[in-house]
Scaffold this motif. Sequence first.
Motif, PDB file in Angstrom:
ATOM      1  N   UNK A  69      -4.564  13.935  13.670  1.00 49.36           N
ATOM      2  CA  UNK A  69      -5.785  13.822  12.864  1.00 49.36           C
ATOM      3  C   UNK A  69      -6.743  14.968  13.143  1.00 49.36           C
TER       4      UNK A  69
ATOM      5  N   UNK B 150       2.196   1.595  -3.526  1.00 51.93           N
ATOM      6  CA  UNK B 150       1.192   2.060  -4.498  1.00 51.93           C
ATOM      7  C   UNK B 150       0.966   3.571  -4.354  1.00 51.93           C
ATOM      8  N   UNK B 151       0.841   4.030  -3.099  1.00 50.22           N
ATOM      9  CA  UNK B 151       0.580   5.461  -2.903  1.00 50.22           C
ATOM     10  C   UNK B 151       1.808   6.308  -3.254  1.00 50.22           C
TER      11      UNK B 151
ATOM     12  N   UNK C  13      -1.193   6.299   9.464  1.00 45.53           N
ATOM     13  CA  UNK C  13      -2.020   5.115   9.689  1.00 45.53           C
ATOM     14  C   UNK C  13      -1.193   3.836   9.553  1.00 45.53           C
ATOM     15  N   UNK C  14      -0.319   3.806   8.561  1.00 41.89           N
ATOM     16  CA  UNK C  14       0.510   2.610   8.359  1.00 41.89           C
ATOM     17  C   UNK C  14       1.411   2.366   9.571  1.00 41.89           C
TER      18      UNK C  14
ATOM     19  N   UNK D  67      -4.595  10.365  -9.281  1.00 40.13           N
ATOM     20  CA  UNK D  67      -5.137   9.974  -7.975  1.00 40.13           C
ATOM     21  C   UNK D  67      -6.636   9.707  -8.076  1.00 40.13           C
TER      22      UNK D  67
ATOM     23  N   UNK E 185      -1.040  15.407   0.707  1.00 40.66           N
ATOM     24  CA  UNK E 185      -1.757  15.372   1.982  1.00 40.66           C
ATOM     25  C   UNK E 185      -2.165  13.935   2.306  1.00 40.66           C
ATOM     26  N   UNK E 186      -2.560  13.186   1.272  1.00 41.03           N
ATOM     27  CA  UNK E 186      -2.935  11.785   1.478  1.00 41.03           C
ATOM     28  C   UNK E 186      -1.747  11.000   2.044  1.00 41.03           C
TER      29      UNK E 186
ATOM     30  N   UNK F 288      -8.393   6.140   4.452  1.00 43.28           N
ATOM     31  CA  UNK F 288      -7.482   6.862   3.560  1.00 43.28           C
ATOM     32  C   UNK F 288      -8.079   6.895   2.149  1.00 43.28           C
TER      33      UNK F 288
ATOM     34  N   UNK G  86      -2.446  14.564  -3.452  1.00 44.50           N
ATOM     35  CA  UNK G  86      -1.561  13.394  -3.381  1.00 44.50           C
ATOM     36  C   UNK G  86      -0.594  13.470  -2.202  1.00 44.50           C
TER      37      UNK G  86
ATOM     38  N   UNK H 128      -1.588  11.350   5.849  1.00 41.52           N
ATOM     39  CA  UNK H 128      -2.516  10.530   6.640  1.00 41.52           C
ATOM     40  C   UNK H 128      -2.216   9.045   6.449  1.00 41.52           C
ATOM     41  N   UNK H 129      -1.824   8.657   5.245  1.00 43.87           N
ATOM     42  CA  UNK H 129      -1.529   7.239   4.989  1.00 43.87           C
ATOM     43  C   UNK H 129      -0.336   6.770   5.832  1.00 43.87           C
TER      44      UNK H 129
ATOM     45  N   UNK I 103     -11.316  11.476   7.983  1.00 41.97           N
ATOM     46  CA  UNK I 103     -10.084  11.367   8.779  1.00 41.97           C
ATOM     47  C   UNK I 103     -10.348  11.681  10.251  1.00 41.97           C
TER      48      UNK I 103
ATOM     49  N   UNK J  59       0.837  -1.214   0.000  1.00 39.79           N
ATOM     50  CA  UNK J  59       0.000   0.000   0.000  1.00 39.79           C
ATOM     51  C   UNK J  59       0.867   1.259   0.000  1.00 39.79           C
TER      52      UNK J  59
ATOM     53  N   UNK K  99       0.866   3.315  12.608  1.00 34.99           N
ATOM     54  CA  UNK K  99       0.014   2.852  13.705  1.00 34.99           C
ATOM     55  C   UNK K  99      -0.295   1.362  13.551  1.00 34.99           C
ATOM     56  N   UNK K 100      -0.641   0.964  12.307  1.00 33.24           N
ATOM     57  CA  UNK K 100      -0.970  -0.449  12.072  1.00 33.24           C
ATOM     58  C   UNK K 100       0.237  -1.340  12.355  1.00 33.24           C
TER      59      UNK K 100
END
Lengths: 218, 282
Positions: free
Chosen positions: A183, A34-35, A205-206, B59, A197-198, B96, A195, A201-202, B118, A31, A208-209
């Motif tokens: 957040x 990909x991002x 989250x990653x 995107x 800003x995403x 996301x 692209x 957040x991505x 979010x 993931x 954290x996971x």
Amino acid sequence: MSSIGGVPFYILEFGDELVYFTPYTITLFLLALVFTVLVILSRPERQVDIAFGGDAYTTKQILKDEMRFRRFMSIACGLASMGAMVTGDIFNFTLFTAMVGITNVGIVAAVKSPHVQNAAYQYGLVALSATVPLFGAAAVYAASTGSLSMIELARGTLPAVPIIAKALLVIGVVGEGMAPFYAAKAEMFRAPGAPYVIMCSLSSLLIFLRVVEVVMLG
Amino acid sequence: MIAELVLATLFGLLLLGIHRKVIARIQRRPGPPVWQEILHAAKFSFKTTWVPATASRALFIGIVLVAIGIWTAAFFVMMTGGSLLVIFGIYMLHKIVEHAFGLSSGSPYGKFGGVRSVISAASEIPLFVSVAAIALFTRSLTLSDIIAWQQVHGPLLIIAFPAAIAMYLVLLSKMPFGPFSIVEAKELVSGYKTEHFGVWRAGLEVCNGLKTTVLLATFLLLFVGQLPIWWMVIGMVIITVSLSFTCAITPMLSPFDSVTIQSLFTGLMLVYAGIVFLGVAA
């Protein structure tokens, strides 16, 4: 490890450093990849703002220099996230996490808006403070178990990891990029340049996971 | 596996259709036919498709493929009895996806839908606390191990009832027209998906169908155990109808209230997980 993230497909050793791919870590790694590719391929959107009380609207443009800097930071953030997803070493994980925090500040600090810059500044202070518990956790892991290897911790042959080490690690990760420190900063998430800003957040989250898996080892 | 994937998508869309129908009947409206969501997906596949001039093109298109890809992976993991962490990791990454859907178009409606997505990440934290509680009981996070554990010790629905409630709340937060559906509230037109039309919307519908099946089936596998296929289908319909009742009689909360209530549940779940941890340690 096999009862948490699945049976490892592959373990790549670099001396005492290692990288491993379980179904869980490989999902997160792919993931991030990909991002990162999407960041490289995408140009920023032009955000539409509606003028209050009328029919007029405006679109925001991102200047080329700003775009280049934010794209560079986003790619660096993607690479750091990928590293954090597959590393099998606690210290490397904390290092990659700190790098994610720094790049996240860079992604939003380049936006020419006082609200966004203020949010980035405040987040930067929190991220800097969070490096203390983050690296402190790695030190406690090493001192109490004699190893920083996640594979060794997963085998269960080492002394148990103290709760305080796990708590410090989680606090560090939360400070580097999770709610409520990050957040809740809606100003940062609604900045133009989707692209990039995403990627903020991505990556949060990653990380954290991944830390959910890490604290379950040992 | 492809046949199962298609069936799971169609069944998920059918469940969403049943959800709309039940809500409508409770509110004394005729409501759409139960197969309306399947028709939607088919209809959008043949509609005119474009990318808005203000959008971040790669995107805008890429995120639709990512949405379908992650839920296909989750379906595969569920079918093979893989790690629960992978399924819930994908569930959280859906936030996301919503964020990217909203921001990529440049539309203010999409943007605020994405931002709400979010900030409502609090709804996902009870999920991880319930996962922790399950791990404390079963000593594993592999779905096949958890199913095997339940065959010996009985369903977790009884043994870890608060964890089941927490996950039910998570399911509720993902259902359309529910109290926590702030990401697609009507004041934002359709929220994060406002600007995705035509084939892009059809892709989103496919993703929603698959997501519904995966989440409901995972709930049953986690808290009831392995059931014959027809009992699984009946169980999923029963859970959907119960969620529809809750959605029909509960107004949509404001973003602030939504996050506050979800955070309160998180606090309660942390206390529960602490009690379980101390009990197991003792």
